[in-house]
Design an enzyme around this catalytic site. Structure first.
Site, PDB file in Angstrom:
ATOM      1  N   SER A   1       3.673   2.142   1.564  1.00 42.04           N
ATOM      2  CA  SER A   1       4.061   2.911   3.246  1.00 42.04           C
ATOM      3  C   SER A   1       5.458   3.257   2.961  1.00 42.04           C
ATOM      4  O   SER A   1       5.586   4.403   3.420  1.00 42.04           O
ATOM      5  CB  SER A   1       3.877   1.572   4.247  1.00 42.04           C
ATOM      6  OG  SER A   1       4.775   0.531   3.971  1.00 42.04           O
TER       7      SER A   1
ATOM      8  N   ASP B   1       4.919   4.595  -6.746  1.00 44.15           N
ATOM      9  CA  ASP B   1       4.592   4.506  -5.408  1.00 44.15           C
ATOM     10  C   ASP B   1       5.070   6.082  -5.098  1.00 44.15           C
ATOM     11  O   ASP B   1       4.061   6.840  -4.255  1.00 44.15           O
ATOM     12  CB  ASP B   1       5.286   3.621  -4.645  1.00 44.15           C
ATOM     13  CG  ASP B   1       4.704   2.287  -4.573  1.00 44.15           C
ATOM     14  OD1 ASP B   1       4.218   1.969  -5.584  1.00 44.15           O
ATOM     15  OD2 ASP B   1       5.037   1.573  -3.723  1.00 44.15           O
TER      16      ASP B   1
ATOM     17  N   LEU C   1       0.782  -1.318  -0.058  1.00 43.63           N
ATOM     18  CA  LEU C   1      -0.132  -0.142   0.115  1.00 43.63           C
ATOM     19  C   LEU C   1       0.902   1.222   0.225  1.00 43.63           C
ATOM     20  O   LEU C   1       0.444   2.255   0.351  1.00 43.63           O
ATOM     21  CB  LEU C   1      -0.869   0.095   1.290  1.00 43.63           C
ATOM     22  CG  LEU C   1      -1.862  -1.102   1.300  1.00 43.63           C
ATOM     23  CD1 LEU C   1      -2.823  -1.331   2.476  1.00 43.63           C
ATOM     24  CD2 LEU C   1      -2.829  -1.243   0.071  1.00 43.63           C
TER      25      LEU C   1
ATOM     26  N   ALA D   1       7.078   4.496   0.292  1.00 43.63           N
ATOM     27  CA  ALA D   1       6.994   5.657  -0.374  1.00 43.63           C
ATOM     28  C   ALA D   1       6.187   6.870   0.190  1.00 43.63           C
ATOM     29  O   ALA D   1       6.828   7.904   0.279  1.00 43.63           O
ATOM     30  CB  ALA D   1       6.274   5.392  -1.702  1.00 43.63           C
ATOM     31  N   ALA D   2       5.229   6.406   1.052  1.00 44.20           N
ATOM     32  CA  ALA D   2       4.468   7.556   2.077  1.00 44.20           C
ATOM     33  C   ALA D   2       5.742   8.120   2.781  1.00 44.20           C
ATOM     34  O   ALA D   2       5.899   9.317   3.091  1.00 44.20           O
ATOM     35  CB  ALA D   2       3.556   7.016   2.749  1.00 44.20           C
TER      36      ALA D   2
END
Ligand code: PMV
Length: 311
Positions: free
Chosen positions: A107, A148, A105, A109-110
């Site tokens: 994470s 991402d 999901l 890259a976030a």
């Protein structure tokens, strides 16, 4: 001297709606941002030369950011901060996230986008933030396609082709999804290598599958823009079968797709690299029975309303 960090920064997680794996071979992919998936806070330490720390309790992360810390997150964080000419010492960074980590999901890259924004600011040029994030992403993923980082920085719904500027895709209304983390760990690098090996052995078979996955993106955008969610669901189902044919599904992922469809989802597919990670389903009109069944199996599904953001 490096500038002080901004007190807060945030970034999106992501779901790949269509086109994972084929994107590696130059086809388009369609991905959606999950807004404010991580929020980071920076506080100056009393001792400015002490190693910085990074703590995200939701991901069981509590690290000293030192070069000899072998943890990939510490290495990636230092890469990002160094790339942005930010301070490498003297800060306590704490994060909160509602995303499961390492589930496909986005994470990592976030986290890297939020770290870049702590140095460059929330309004920094997107391209600069993406470049900084990619410096960290290479620590995790070798040669990521970049999807991402683009989604983590930009949000909204993006049509992405490797090496090109992503295009914001707009459509009326929202795309209601249920994200279902399988709880099964997976490695993007392993799944990408598996497809590459099959493609090497059987190119005449894999080429049309990859081409068809590319076509799902054009058809999917078309259906979203026509407000035809049933049609979009059908394309999700086809995409899942094509990804299975490439060998990146698994019986637990197939079974989660079946459960979703049996509870009224018009479409369901694996999202991201596959092997484990997550399934996404088009939310049924009443998603509660599906959510209840999945929770009774010990899973933690969550609904998401994907919304296009005007560029
Ligand atoms: O890392 P994940 O699970 O979000 O998925 C990566 C998507 C791939 O297309 C399989 C690889 C890539 O680099 O785009």
């Amino acid at each position: 001297m490096a500038p002080p960090l901004h007190p807060h920064a945030s970034a999106c997680g992501k779901v790949i709606l269509l086109g994972e794996h084929s994107v590696v071979y130059g086809h388009p992919a369609l991905a959606a941002g999950l807004p404010r998936s991580i929020v980071l806070e920076a506080t100056a330490l009393d001792e400015p030369t002490a190693p910085s720390t990074l703590r995200v309790d939701d991901w069981d992360l509590d690290l000293a950011l030192t070069v000899d810390n072998g943890h990939p997150v510490a290495r990636a964080a230092l890469e990002v901060l160094g790339f942005c000419d930010g301070p490498l010492r003297g800060w306590a960074l704490t994060g909160r996230s509602h995303l499961p980590a390492r589930a496909g999901l986005g994470s990592s890259a976030a986290l890297t986008v939020a770290l870049a924004r702590l140095v460059l600011g929330e309004d920094a040029p997107i391209d600069e933030v993406v470049e900084a994030s990619l410096a960290g992403e290479r620590v995790f993923h070798g040669e990521p396609s970049g999807i991402d980082s683009q989604v983590a920085a930009r949000g909204g719904v993006l049509r992405f082709v490797r090496g090109e500027q992503p295009e914001a895709v707009t459509f009326p209304g929202t795309l209601p999804l249920v994200v279902i983390p399988s709880g099964i760990p997976r490695s993007t690098a392993d799944q990408v290598a598996k497809v590459r090996a099959l493609h090497g052995r059987r190119p005449r078979l894999t080429r049309p599958i990859l081409d068809a996955l590319g076509v799902t993106v054009a058809e999917g955008i078309d259906r979203l823009q026509a407000s035809d969610l049933q049609g979009f669901g059908e394309i999700m189902n086809v995409a899942h079968e094509l990804l299975s044919a490439l060998g990146v599904s698994s019986s637990p992922l197939d079974s989660l797709c079946s459960v979703a469809r049996e509870h009224g989802a018009a479409g369901a597919k694996l999202t991201g690299a596959g092997g484990g990670g997550c399934v996404i389903a088009l939310a049924p009109a009443d998603p509660d029975p599906l959510l209840g069944t999945l929770r009774a199996r010990g899973l933690s599904p969550f609904p998401v309303a994907v919304e296009a953001r005007l560029p």
